[in-house]
Every structure is written in C-alpha cells, then in structure tokens.
Design a protein around this motif. Structure first.
Motif, PDB file in Angstrom:
ATOM      1  N   LYS A   4      37.317  36.985  36.839  1.00 50.79           N
ATOM      2  CA  LYS A   4      36.393  38.116  36.963  1.00 50.79           C
ATOM      3  C   LYS A   4      35.205  37.758  37.833  1.00 50.79           C
ATOM      4  O   LYS A   4      34.751  38.551  38.653  1.00 50.79           O
ATOM      5  CB  LYS A   4      35.926  38.561  35.576  1.00 50.79           C
ATOM      6  N   GLN A  47      36.247  37.847  41.435  1.00 47.86           N
ATOM      7  CA  GLN A  47      36.363  39.225  41.915  1.00 47.86           C
ATOM      8  C   GLN A  47      34.982  39.817  42.163  1.00 47.86           C
ATOM      9  O   GLN A  47      34.756  40.490  43.166  1.00 47.86           O
ATOM     10  CB  GLN A  47      37.127  40.065  40.901  1.00 47.86           C
ATOM     11  N   LYS A  48      34.016  39.552  41.253  1.00 44.11           N
ATOM     12  CA  LYS A  48      32.668  40.089  41.447  1.00 44.11           C
ATOM     13  C   LYS A  48      32.044  39.506  42.705  1.00 44.11           C
ATOM     14  O   LYS A  48      31.411  40.223  43.480  1.00 44.11           O
ATOM     15  CB  LYS A  48      31.802  39.758  40.222  1.00 44.11           C
ATOM     16  N   ASN A  99      39.980  33.929  32.371  1.00 40.36           N
ATOM     17  CA  ASN A  99      39.627  35.329  32.600  1.00 40.36           C
ATOM     18  C   ASN A  99      38.228  35.437  33.176  1.00 40.36           C
ATOM     19  O   ASN A  99      37.986  36.195  34.120  1.00 40.36           O
ATOM     20  CB  ASN A  99      39.706  36.115  31.276  1.00 40.36           C
TER      21      ASN A  99
END
Length: 50
Positions: A36, A39-40, A32
């Motif tokens: 994340k 994506q950032k 996870n």
C-alpha cells in the motif's frame, strides 16, 4: 514420553501453532502495508508530475 504428561505436550503444540499463526499474520500485514505504501508513493509521484 507423551503418555506420562499429555497436558504438557498439548500446551507445547498449542503454543507452537499459535506462535506460527501470529508470525504469519504479522508477515501478511507487513507485506500489505509495504504494498500500500508503494502504491501511495507512486500515486504521489504521478500527482507531482502532473
């Protein structure tokens, strides 16, 4: 033999199951965090391009 010491086998089983659960949760949270962070990074790249 399991008939001689059932508590020993119960503790072994419980410790094995708990270690498996901890390993699975660690892998899940690590995946996870990686998703994340990717994506950032993509969002930051898009902001920099604009």
């Amino acid at each position: 033999m399991p008939q001689m010491a059932p508590m020993w086998w119960c503790t072994l089983e419980i410790s094995f199951i708990v270690s498996l659960i901890i390993m699975m949760t660690n892998i899940f949270f690590n995946l996870n965090i990686k998703i994340k962070s990717n994506q950032k990074i993509k969002k930051k790249e898009i902001k920099w391009m604009w």
